[in-house]
Design a protein around this motif. Structure first.
Motif, PDB file in Angstrom:
ATOM      1  N   ILE A 176     -14.065   7.774  -9.369  1.00 46.59           N
ATOM      2  CA  ILE A 176     -14.041   9.080  -8.706  1.00 46.59           C
ATOM      3  C   ILE A 176     -12.634   9.411  -8.232  1.00 46.59           C
ATOM      4  CG2 ILE A 176     -14.927  10.402  -6.741  1.00 46.59           C
ATOM      5  CD1 ILE A 176     -17.510   8.743  -6.963  1.00 46.59           C
ATOM      6  N   ALA A 177     -11.966   8.420  -7.667  1.00 46.81           N
ATOM      7  CA  ALA A 177     -10.586   8.636  -7.209  1.00 46.81           C
ATOM      8  C   ALA A 177      -9.690   9.035  -8.375  1.00 46.81           C
ATOM      9  CB  ALA A 177     -10.063   7.366  -6.531  1.00 46.81           C
ATOM     10  N   GLY A 178      -9.862   8.360  -9.512  1.00 47.33           N
ATOM     11  CA  GLY A 178      -9.058   8.690 -10.695  1.00 47.33           C
ATOM     12  C   GLY A 178      -9.298  10.111 -11.161  1.00 47.33           C
ATOM     13  N   LEU A 179     -10.552  10.572 -11.074  1.00 47.59           N
ATOM     14  CA  LEU A 179     -10.879  11.936 -11.484  1.00 47.59           C
ATOM     15  C   LEU A 179     -10.169  12.952 -10.589  1.00 47.59           C
ATOM     16  CD1 LEU A 179     -14.309  13.338 -12.513  1.00 47.59           C
ATOM     17  CD2 LEU A 179     -13.046  14.482 -10.707  1.00 47.59           C
ATOM     18  N   TYR A 180     -10.229  12.761  -9.295  1.00 48.85           N
ATOM     19  CA  TYR A 180      -9.583  13.732  -8.395  1.00 48.85           C
ATOM     20  C   TYR A 180      -8.063  13.706  -8.528  1.00 48.85           C
ATOM     21  CZ  TYR A 180     -13.959  14.858  -6.053  1.00 48.85           C
ATOM     22  OH  TYR A 180     -15.227  15.317  -5.776  1.00 48.85           O
TER      23      TYR A 180
ATOM     24  N   SER B 166      -5.590   8.958   2.649  1.00 48.07           N
ATOM     25  CA  SER B 166      -6.803   8.841   3.461  1.00 48.07           C
ATOM     26  C   SER B 166      -7.669  10.094   3.367  1.00 48.07           C
ATOM     27  CB  SER B 166      -6.434   8.561   4.922  1.00 48.07           C
ATOM     28  OG  SER B 166      -5.868   7.276   5.052  1.00 48.07           O
ATOM     29  N   ILE B 167      -7.031  11.266   3.273  1.00 51.14           N
ATOM     30  CA  ILE B 167      -7.802  12.506   3.119  1.00 51.14           C
ATOM     31  C   ILE B 167      -8.565  12.485   1.802  1.00 51.14           C
ATOM     32  CG2 ILE B 167      -7.613  15.001   2.747  1.00 51.14           C
ATOM     33  CD1 ILE B 167      -5.236  14.965   4.746  1.00 51.14           C
ATOM     34  N   LEU B 168      -7.880  12.097   0.736  1.00 51.96           N
ATOM     35  CA  LEU B 168      -8.555  12.006  -0.562  1.00 51.96           C
ATOM     36  C   LEU B 168      -9.629  10.917  -0.523  1.00 51.96           C
ATOM     37  CD1 LEU B 168      -8.920  12.831  -3.458  1.00 51.96           C
ATOM     38  CD2 LEU B 168      -7.001  11.340  -4.102  1.00 51.96           C
ATOM     39  N   ALA B 169      -9.331   9.820   0.151  1.00 58.03           N
ATOM     40  CA  ALA B 169     -10.300   8.725   0.258  1.00 58.03           C
ATOM     41  C   ALA B 169     -11.571   9.171   0.990  1.00 58.03           C
ATOM     42  CB  ALA B 169      -9.669   7.537   0.974  1.00 58.03           C
TER      43      ALA B 169
ATOM     44  N   VAL C 277      -8.466   4.701  -3.960  1.00 54.50           N
ATOM     45  CA  VAL C 277      -7.460   5.717  -4.325  1.00 54.50           C
ATOM     46  C   VAL C 277      -6.171   5.026  -4.768  1.00 54.50           C
ATOM     47  CG1 VAL C 277      -6.032   7.604  -3.470  1.00 54.50           C
ATOM     48  CG2 VAL C 277      -8.442   7.473  -2.803  1.00 54.50           C
ATOM     49  N   LEU C 278      -5.759   4.032  -4.004  1.00 54.63           N
ATOM     50  CA  LEU C 278      -4.505   3.331  -4.316  1.00 54.63           C
ATOM     51  C   LEU C 278      -4.604   2.532  -5.616  1.00 54.63           C
ATOM     52  CD1 LEU C 278      -3.572   2.027  -0.749  1.00 54.63           C
ATOM     53  CD2 LEU C 278      -2.634   4.018  -1.939  1.00 54.63           C
ATOM     54  N   ASN C 279      -5.810   2.076  -5.930  1.00 55.68           N
ATOM     55  CA  ASN C 279      -6.035   1.271  -7.141  1.00 55.68           C
ATOM     56  C   ASN C 279      -7.032   1.977  -8.061  1.00 55.68           C
ATOM     57  OD1 ASN C 279      -4.584  -1.346  -6.199  1.00 55.68           O
ATOM     58  ND2 ASN C 279      -6.007  -0.930  -4.530  1.00 55.68           N
ATOM     59  N   HIS C 280      -6.866   3.289  -8.181  1.00 56.44           N
ATOM     60  CA  HIS C 280      -7.804   4.097  -8.947  1.00 56.44           C
ATOM     61  C   HIS C 280      -7.833   3.687 -10.417  1.00 56.44           C
ATOM     62  CE1 HIS C 280      -3.859   5.927  -9.466  1.00 56.44           C
ATOM     63  NE2 HIS C 280      -4.307   6.388 -10.614  1.00 56.44           N
ATOM     64  N   LYS C 281      -8.949   4.031 -11.056  1.00 55.51           N
ATOM     65  CA  LYS C 281      -9.067   3.742 -12.476  1.00 55.51           C
ATOM     66  C   LYS C 281      -8.400   4.864 -13.270  1.00 55.51           C
ATOM     67  CE  LYS C 281     -12.612   1.489 -13.748  1.00 55.51           C
ATOM     68  NZ  LYS C 281     -13.995   1.052 -14.086  1.00 55.51           N
ATOM     69  N   LYS C 282      -7.598   4.476 -14.215  1.00 54.21           N
ATOM     70  CA  LYS C 282      -6.898   5.473 -15.040  1.00 54.21           C
ATOM     71  C   LYS C 282      -7.773   5.852 -16.238  1.00 54.21           C
ATOM     72  CE  LYS C 282      -2.316   3.953 -13.624  1.00 54.21           C
ATOM     73  NZ  LYS C 282      -0.983   3.432 -14.017  1.00 54.21           N
ATOM     74  N   HIS C 283      -8.095   7.135 -16.305  1.00 54.19           N
ATOM     75  CA  HIS C 283      -8.908   7.670 -17.382  1.00 54.19           C
ATOM     76  C   HIS C 283      -8.566   9.146 -17.521  1.00 54.19           C
ATOM     77  CE1 HIS C 283     -11.187   9.460 -14.135  1.00 54.19           C
ATOM     78  NE2 HIS C 283     -11.537   8.267 -13.664  1.00 54.19           N
TER      79      HIS C 283
ATOM     80  N   ARG D 121       0.834  -1.205   0.000  1.00 48.65           N
ATOM     81  CA  ARG D 121       0.000   0.000   0.000  1.00 48.65           C
ATOM     82  C   ARG D 121       0.871   1.259   0.000  1.00 48.65           C
ATOM     83  NH1 ARG D 121      -4.053  -2.984   3.479  1.00 48.65           N
ATOM     84  NH2 ARG D 121      -5.992  -3.025   2.274  1.00 48.65           N
ATOM     85  N   LYS D 122       1.944   1.250   0.771  1.00 47.27           N
ATOM     86  CA  LYS D 122       2.842   2.412   0.810  1.00 47.27           C
ATOM     87  C   LYS D 122       3.484   2.648  -0.556  1.00 47.27           C
ATOM     88  CE  LYS D 122       4.038   2.204   5.733  1.00 47.27           C
ATOM     89  NZ  LYS D 122       5.141   1.974   6.716  1.00 47.27           N
ATOM     90  N   GLU D 123       3.816   1.567  -1.245  1.00 49.80           N
ATOM     91  CA  GLU D 123       4.425   1.688  -2.572  1.00 49.80           C
ATOM     92  C   GLU D 123       3.437   2.303  -3.567  1.00 49.80           C
ATOM     93  OE1 GLU D 123       6.161  -1.378  -5.954  1.00 49.80           O
ATOM     94  OE2 GLU D 123       6.427  -1.889  -3.819  1.00 49.80           O
TER      95      GLU D 123
END
Length: 347
Positions: free
Chosen positions: A232-236, A213-216, A299-305, A198-200
């Protein structure tokens, strides 16, 4: 003479018989006092506070009708030397439990841990109240700890992002555990959660664990459905990479401290608050709620778009329409605003 002996033997026999029956009665009473069913169905747990004396325990047992006969309970407690061995805790009660077993548990300190689970916590005050409800220490003690800058720094956080240390999960903690040790327990879980993998992944997107975590927390505030969180995570993350304002409505609601807002209006956007991501760039200084494990991993595994805009769908399904351009976004936004107006949702 023979008659007297015969009478004496008869009387003696009767006395022996009476003694036998008396002994049997005493033995039966003793057995019932020690081994017979004593605990009632009135309470599920017996709570013994730190510094409680035996008299306090006896008062609780009597007032809450925990045992059928408090006098027998006291007698057995004395016999088992419990008054000098009172231990605080949360003790499980089973209907029909004997005095001997109950007092043995109390004397040995064999309490049952609290299975403490939390999620969907918005504010530190809410979390402190939940802790105070489940453990011996009150909510005031916990809110003082959660808002203490020195405590936060001792764990490697600031007072603003300290809330990100608490990973929603199920914890087994003894009811009378000292508040500072409860916080340490959460820190231990935090360290276990943030594995090298997760840190990586956090480093790969240029964020520290606290920032993830803040973004999450924002992602969780936006997403009604877990399966949409990676989008949503990918967008931010796209917005952060481009240096754009996040412009996340949940942060505006948090900044206004009005969680009844259903329709974010221009007047809400004007508030001068570092949590207002319509005015302040980058991430806010702390989470707007406790993020879930699902939102952190999203967030850590966000979708790339290449989406940089989103708006809730006008069918109120909880899902969003995503857009690459402002023109596309405005079309989606007008549909949603019209749907809100049709449903008379004005604020």
């Amino acid at each position: 003479m023979a008659e007297k002996k015969k009478r004496f033997r008869k009387v003696f026999g009767i006395i022996l018989l009476l003694l036998f029956f008396a002994g049997a009665v005493v033995a039966w009473i003793g057995y019932q006092a020690f081994m017979g069913p004593s605990v009632t169905d009135k309470q599920e747990y017996l709570y013994i506070k730190t510094n409680d004396t035996f008299e306090d325990v006896l008062h609780t047992v009597t007032e809450q009708q925990i045992v059928k006969n408090p006098t027998l309970f006291r007698y057995i407690a004395d016999a088992m030397e419990y008054p000098d061995n009172v231990k605080p805790g949360r003790y499980k009660l089973t209907e029909g439990m004997s005095n001997r077993r109950l007092i043995g548990n109390l004397r040995g300190g064999y309490q049952e841990a609290v299975k403490f689970r939390f999620e969907n916590i918005r504010l530190k005050e809410n979390f402190a109240a939940l802790l105070g409800k489940n453990f011996e220490a009150d909510s005031t003690t916990f809110i003082e700890i959660l808002g203490n800058e020195e405590v936060a720094e001792s764990y490697g956080f600031t007072s603003e992002n300290f809330f990100t240390m608490f990973i929603p999960n199920t914890y087994e903690i003894y009811w009378n555990t000292a508040p500072n040790k409860i916080i340490t327990r959460f820190h231990d879980e935090y360290n276990k959660f943030w594995t090298p993998d997760r840190k990586e992944k956090a480093a790969a997107i240029g964020l520290r664990p606290q920032e993830v975590s803040i973004l999450a927390s924002i992602v969780k505030g936006e997403a009604l459905h877990t399966d949409e969180m990676p989008d949503i995570a990918g967008l931010y993350l796209n917005r952060l990479e481009k240096g754009m304002l996040l412009q996340a409505d949940p942060t505006v609601i948090f900044a206004n401290n009005d969680f009844t807002i259903r329709r974010v209006l221009n007047r809400h956007l004007t508030i001068d608050n570092p949590y207002n991501t319509y005015r302040y760039g980058g991430l806010p200084p702390g989470p707007i709620m406790l993020p879930s494990i699902a939102s952190i991993d999203a967030v850590l595994n966000h979708k790339k778009h290449d989406y940089i805009y989103m708006c809730a769908k006008d069918d109120f399904s909880g899902y969003h329409n995503f857009a690459r351009t402002q023109a596309e976004h405005l079309v989606n936004a007008r549909k949603f605003q019209r749907a809100l107006t049709e449903r008379n949702i004005m604020r």
